[in-house]
Scaffold this active site. Sequence first.
Site, mmCIF file in Angstrom:
data_model
loop_
_atom_site.group_PDB
_atom_site.id
_atom_site.type_symbol
_atom_site.label_atom_id
_atom_site.label_comp_id
_atom_site.label_asym_id
_atom_site.label_seq_id
_atom_site.Cartn_x
_atom_site.Cartn_y
_atom_site.Cartn_z
ATOM 1 N N HIS A 67 37.925 39.570 39.752
ATOM 2 C CA HIS A 67 37.601 39.898 40.773
ATOM 3 C C HIS A 67 36.322 40.410 40.063
ATOM 4 O O HIS A 67 36.376 41.017 38.835
ATOM 5 C CB HIS A 67 37.818 40.994 41.433
ATOM 6 C CG HIS A 67 39.357 40.891 41.634
ATOM 7 N ND1 HIS A 67 40.924 41.314 40.813
ATOM 8 C CD2 HIS A 67 39.708 40.367 42.764
ATOM 9 C CE1 HIS A 67 41.930 40.629 41.291
ATOM 10 N NE2 HIS A 67 41.445 39.875 42.424
ATOM 11 N N GLU A 85 39.022 35.932 28.310
ATOM 12 C CA GLU A 85 40.384 35.002 29.098
ATOM 13 C C GLU A 85 40.850 34.427 27.899
ATOM 14 O O GLU A 85 41.508 33.871 27.009
ATOM 15 C CB GLU A 85 40.765 34.594 30.407
ATOM 16 C CG GLU A 85 41.265 36.304 31.933
ATOM 17 C CD GLU A 85 41.186 35.508 32.795
ATOM 18 O OE1 GLU A 85 42.078 34.758 32.387
ATOM 19 O OE2 GLU A 85 40.812 36.637 33.478
ATOM 20 N N GLU A 110 47.275 38.146 47.912
ATOM 21 C CA GLU A 110 45.968 38.332 47.883
ATOM 22 C C GLU A 110 45.463 37.464 49.051
ATOM 23 O O GLU A 110 45.743 36.854 49.323
ATOM 24 C CB GLU A 110 45.716 36.641 46.821
ATOM 25 C CG GLU A 110 46.588 37.158 45.164
ATOM 26 C CD GLU A 110 45.615 38.190 44.037
ATOM 27 O OE1 GLU A 110 44.718 38.819 45.036
ATOM 28 O OE2 GLU A 110 45.163 38.188 43.438
ATOM 29 N N TRP A 157 47.605 31.032 45.073
ATOM 30 C CA TRP A 157 46.478 31.224 45.309
ATOM 31 C C TRP A 157 45.530 29.904 44.809
ATOM 32 O O TRP A 157 45.070 29.349 45.415
ATOM 33 C CB TRP A 157 45.780 32.572 45.086
ATOM 34 C CG TRP A 157 45.526 32.328 43.327
ATOM 35 C CD1 TRP A 157 44.828 32.314 42.666
ATOM 36 C CD2 TRP A 157 46.283 33.589 43.037
ATOM 37 N NE1 TRP A 157 44.610 32.133 41.166
ATOM 38 C CE2 TRP A 157 46.364 33.320 41.621
ATOM 39 C CE3 TRP A 157 47.491 33.717 42.737
ATOM 40 C CZ2 TRP A 157 46.791 33.571 40.544
ATOM 41 C CZ3 TRP A 157 47.858 34.458 42.238
ATOM 42 C CH2 TRP A 157 47.573 34.072 40.847
#
Length: 169
Positions: A67, A85, A110, A157
């Site tokens: 996000h 990450e 989500e 997702w």
Amino acid sequence: MEEMVVLVNPEDKVLGLMEKQQAHINGLLHRAFSVFLFNENGEMLLQKRASQKYHSPNQWTNAVCSHPRIDETYLEGANRRLNEELGIETQLSEKFHFIYKADVGNGLWEHELDHVFIGNYNSEFNLNKKEVEDVRYISLQDLDKEISANPEQFTEWFKIILEEYKHHF
């Protein structure tokens, strides 16, 4: 520090901020981005989410999904999370955006206005083990076979975004 998400309407007008987990409990529409990375052989990078993630732990997903913060663009957020990450930098280009809603289990949803970026990467990773358990490259053909055989091993997702990606390319 609490991680906040940017709540929006379907036209991407900012409605406010909410703590990330609460937004996932309430299933409220918020900004997100997804990054698909490919190597020189055209294989897609997958990351295995860390075991301590509060939802969808130990599942395979696209290179990065997260996000943007209130003060950053979708692209800035995508680049930030690539570094946080995977410990990498690479050139990204936005390909499309769409809205989806997915039940990710344990009463969490989500519901995202998701901007999808692609890029190429052919070097080493410096994984943040609090976020990423492992990474691997896979051909799209083999990925389709794995998802068909073991859908529970992939985030909800990712399966949605992958299908949308195929419609655009």
